[in-house]
Every structure is written in C-alpha cells, then in structure tokens.
Write an enzyme that holds these catalytic residues in place. Structure first.
Site, PDB file in Angstrom:
ATOM      1  N   HIS A 152       0.696  -1.210  -0.269  1.00  0.00           N
ATOM      2  CA  HIS A 152      -0.257  -0.242  -0.166  1.00  0.00           C
ATOM      3  C   HIS A 152       1.153   1.597  -0.158  1.00  0.00           C
ATOM      4  CE1 HIS A 152      -3.022  -2.408   1.108  1.00  0.00           C
ATOM      5  NE2 HIS A 152      -1.983  -2.903   1.880  1.00  0.00           N
ATOM      6  N   HIS A 203      -1.834 -12.513   2.290  1.00  0.00           N
ATOM      7  CA  HIS A 203      -1.473 -12.801   4.137  1.00  0.00           C
ATOM      8  C   HIS A 203      -1.886 -13.416   5.279  1.00  0.00           C
ATOM      9  CE1 HIS A 203      -5.114 -10.123   4.252  1.00  0.00           C
ATOM     10  NE2 HIS A 203      -4.688  -8.870   3.828  1.00  0.00           N
ATOM     11  N   ASP A 206       3.247  -6.987   2.371  1.00  0.00           N
ATOM     12  CA  ASP A 206       1.726  -5.835   3.347  1.00  0.00           C
ATOM     13  C   ASP A 206       1.935  -4.751   3.105  1.00  0.00           C
ATOM     14  OD1 ASP A 206      -1.136  -5.128   3.475  1.00  0.00           O
ATOM     15  OD2 ASP A 206      -1.318  -6.390   5.306  1.00  0.00           O
TER      16      ASP A 206
HETATM   17  C1  NCD Z   1      -4.196  -2.403   5.478  1.00  0.00           C
HETATM   18  C2  NCD Z   1      -3.717  -0.703   5.024  1.00  0.00           C
HETATM   19  O1  NCD Z   1      -3.883  -0.213   6.046  1.00  0.00           O
HETATM   20  O2  NCD Z   1      -4.363  -0.749   3.900  1.00  0.00           O
HETATM   21  N1  NCD Z   1      -3.566  -2.562   6.582  1.00  0.00           N
HETATM   22  C3  NCD Z   1      -3.553  -3.994   7.509  1.00  0.00           C
HETATM   23  O3  NCD Z   1      -4.026  -4.530   8.499  1.00  0.00           O
HETATM   24  N2  NCD Z   1      -3.348  -4.738   6.730  1.00  0.00           N
HETATM   25  C4  NCD Z   1      -5.128  -2.397   4.309  1.00  0.00           C
HETATM   26  C5  NCD Z   1      -4.920  -4.944   4.005  1.00  0.00           C
HETATM   27  O4  NCD Z   1      -4.166  -5.296   4.006  1.00  0.00           O
HETATM   28  O5  NCD Z   1      -5.696  -5.198   4.772  1.00  0.00           O
HETATM   29 ZN    ZN Z   2      -2.648  -5.166   1.996  1.00  0.00          ZN
HETATM   30 ZN    ZN Z   3      -5.695  -6.824   3.366  1.00  0.00          ZN
END
Ligand code: NCD
Ligand code: ZN
Ligand code: ZN
Length: 424
Positions: A60, A232, A307
C-alpha cells in the site's frame, strides 16, 4: 551499460559464478570471464550474490489522498533499498481503484513518482462486477483484490453470493483476497467493545475468523478452477486448508505470508502496542512456527510479500479502537528473510523462489523473476555475510517508523538495477 563481474548468480534452481552484462534495460549476456566493452561501467561483485530483483505482490504505497503517510516516490525508494524492483499496489487507496477513471489517475501518479516498476490491483465492489473483465485487460493491472472482510479503507466485498460471480467471470485473472469473515468480526467487535488493550485485536479477528473466510472462498474458487490467491495468510488452519486443496489438485490456488506473521506473535503487543495492530492480526507462536515449518519449508507457501501498510506515528499512537491497522515493511522484509538464510534455516534458492521466481510465475510476468539472458535487468546485488542493524536512518518510508527498528540482521543490498538503470 553495465558489466557485473565476479559474483554468484542465484536463481530458484541453483547458483553459479557468472558475469552479467546489462544493455538496453535487459540482461543481454551471461557468461564466464566477459570482457568489458567501451563505455561499460564495471561493477565488482566478487564475494557477492546476484539475485533477481524481488517482486512484492502486496503493498500500500498510499499517495494521492493519503500522501501524508507515504507517496510513490518514498514508498518505491524504500522498496529498492530492500532489493525490491517490482511492487503491486492494492486498490484500497484514496480514491479506491475501482474503475477506469481511478485506475488512470493512479497510473499517472505512478508514472510521475515511482522509481521501481509498479503494477496495481483493481478492487472488486458489489457495483463494478460488470466492468471488471474489461478493466483487468489493462497491461498494468496485476489482478483483482477482494476484501471479503473489512480492513483499512472502505472496500468491502462480503456478499457471498457475489463471490461465485467474481470468480467464475474472471477465471483468467488472478484474484487476491483479504480473507476474514465480516460477520464474525462484527459480532466480536460488539462483544469486546469495552476492552482497549490492543491484544484484543487478535481475539476479535481470531484464527476462526480467517479460517472461515479462507475455506469458503477456496471452495468457490476450486469449483471454477479460478486463479485465487490468499493474501497475508496468518494461521495454521488456513495453511492446512490451502494444503488440502492443493493436494486435491487445485493448481490455480496460491498464497502469501508476510513478515509480521513470521517475526512477531501476540507476545509482542506488550512492547509494540497499537503499532502491531494489523489485519489479519499477529498470532500465537504455534501459528508462527507452522508458517515457517509447514508453510515455507514444506512448500505450501508460494510467496513472501510485505503488506507494506504505513500509517503515521500520530495515527498509530491513538487508542486501540482509533489506531489504524497496518505497518510498514517493504524495505525491511528482504533483510529479515536474508538473516534466515544466513542462519541456515532457508536456502538462497528458496529466498529467490519466494521473492522473485514464484511471484513472476503466479502473476504471469514472463519478463522477470530470474537472472536469464533476454529478461528485464531487474537485479539486486547482496552481500549476505554483512551484519546489518535496522535503524531509523536507513528507513526511507515517509511514515518514519518500523516495528523492526533495532533488529540485528545479516545481509546488505549493495546495488539495485531496475530495467537496467542503477537506482542504488
Ligand atoms: C492494510 C492497509 O492499511 O491498507 N492494513 C492492514 O492491516 N493490513 C489493509 C490490508 O491489507 O488489509
Ligand atoms: Zn494489505
Ligand atoms: Zn488485507
């Protein structure tokens, strides 16, 4: 033009001492004792390992409406410092990537700022199923992402009747899922609403919450032999579900694990508090060990992704119920895993398989994932013997913190090439 001399080339299936020539963005020649040509910069890689650049299929990078957390420049700078040359960005951005307009907007910003290659997912919503098949024809779309349970952002695709439609109508497109059961999350949220200890996160989103959604979506995917990817993966139960269906012959099923589920457990909430809050949450030691032993060592796990989900310190410092889920890792992930290679728990070939070769194969990127003549020159040169401490100074993510700060690791990324350009 570059000539990398004296290093050991590592692919998923072995290693050899070879020189590597880079020309015109590609690996143009591999061989013994190659001579430098005029105008070529020679890189001395004696004692170093030449690895295909890593492909992180789950990041992200924020930007646009969330650029106070990270932007494409800072996020991809962090990536290359970790030996990553390709990233796939998730669609839960602001605005979410769910139609032609938001896709073009994102790609334009990527072109302006990203310094490694970046592909993007489009998000499935109950309203965009009609346009998804057209949208995913775009060459820079890595796949579809479906949030079966809610996470950061507001993309939710929890209507089980639509799961069948999504997977049957997009059989040739990889569909990555965030698999947690929304109804169980909601029930538990109500039940535990007065508890503010961050550790409750791992109870609200317990193992059964992940297993329920994972099993259900795999059943649907199996029916259509859809290209389904479990993002994940965090529990032994999900691992056994994936194993079971792979053994049944579901060859289009794949899964990934992330560093926080491999390096942390619920014991770490004491120290890290809401900084450790992530979806799905960190688990018990037993789960963590299963991911290493039954998952990675026995080959059920296909991909190691991060992630990478940066949030600011101010956001993370809030009360459990307000602090957003997610933590950065795109830069740290490589050296964390390389330390396991150094400790002898993982082979270098397996490292390359989990980071480069398998992601390329599963996402059907035929131009990378391997050090081979004719492929993109996406390369990371590692000194794997070098002791390496993760420090704030080294970190490039805009969010400015990491749960891995202070970790004593082994391995240093010394040069990185993205499509033949020396970016590090
Ligand atoms: C991710 C995010 O912040 O965009 N957060 C997380 O806890 N993993 C979203 C996601 O991957 O589910
Ligand atoms: Zn994610
Ligand atoms: Zn996710």
């Amino acid at each position: 033009m570059f000539l990398i001399k004296g290093g050991v080339v590592v692919n998923h299936d072995g290693r050899k001492e070879l020189d590597v020539r880079i020309n015109d963005g590609l690996i143009s020649e591999i061989g013994h004792d190659l001579e430098a040509k005029e105008g070529e910069e020679v890189i001395n890689a004696a004692g170093k390992f030449i690895l295909p650049g890593a492909i992180d299929v789950h990041v992200h990078m924020r930007d646009l409406g969330a650029s106070h957390k990270e932007d494409y420049k800072t996020g991809t700078t962090a990536a290359i410092h970790g030996g990553v040359t390709t990233v796939f960005e998730m669609p839960n951005s602001n605005p979410p990537t769910i139609d032609q307009e938001s896709l073009e907007l994102k790609l334009k910003a990527v072109d302006e700022r990203a310094i490694c290659d970046m592909k993007v997912y489009v998000g499935a919503t109950p309203d965009n199923l009609d346009i998804l098949p057209e949208l995913t024809k775009h060459p820079r779309v890595a796949g579809i992402k479906a949030y079966l349970g809610s996470s950061t952002g507001n993309l939710l695709f929890d209507n089980k009747d639509l799961w069948d439609r999504l997977l049957s109508e997009n059989k040739d497109t990889l569909v990555a899922v965030h698999a947690e059961c929304e109804c169980m999350i909601n029930q538990n949220t109500e039940k535990f609403k007065d508890i503010h200890d961050p550790e409750i996160h791992s109870v609200i989103r317990g193992n059964d919450v992940a297993e329920a959604a994972t099993r259900k979506i795999i059943e649907v995917g199996f029916k259509h032999n859809a290209r389904l990817h479990i993002a994940h993966m965090s529990t032994k139960e999900e691992l056994f579900a994936v194993k079971e269906y792979k053994e049944k012959g579901y060859t289009n099923l794949s899964c990934e694990v992330c560093p926080h589920h491999l390096f942390f457990t619920t014991n770490d909430y004491d120290k890290l508090s809401t900084y450790l809050r992530v979806n799905p949450p960190v688990r018990s030691k037993e789960d963590r060990n299963a991911l290493w032993e039954d998952g990675i060592a026995l080959g059920v796990v296909d991909i190691y992704a991060t992630d990478h989900a940066p949030h600011t310190v101010e956001e993370k410092e809030q009360d459990y119920w307000k602090a957003p889920s997610g933590m950065p890792a795109v830069q740290e992930a490589g050296v964390l895993l390389m330390s396991k290679v150094h400790e002898g728990e993982l082979s270098l070939e397996k490292f390359v398989e989990l980071r480069s070769f398998k992601p390329a194969e599963i996402y059907r990127l035929e131009d990378r994932g391997y050090i081979k003549e004719g492929l993109r020159a996406d390369i990371a040169i590692w000194d794997i013997e070098k002791p390496f401490k993760i420090t704030k100074d080294w970190l490039k993510s805009k969010c400015g913190w990491s749960n891995y700060e202070g970790f004593d690791c082994f391995g240093e990324v010394q040069h990185v090439f993205v499509e033949g350009e020396k970016v590090l």
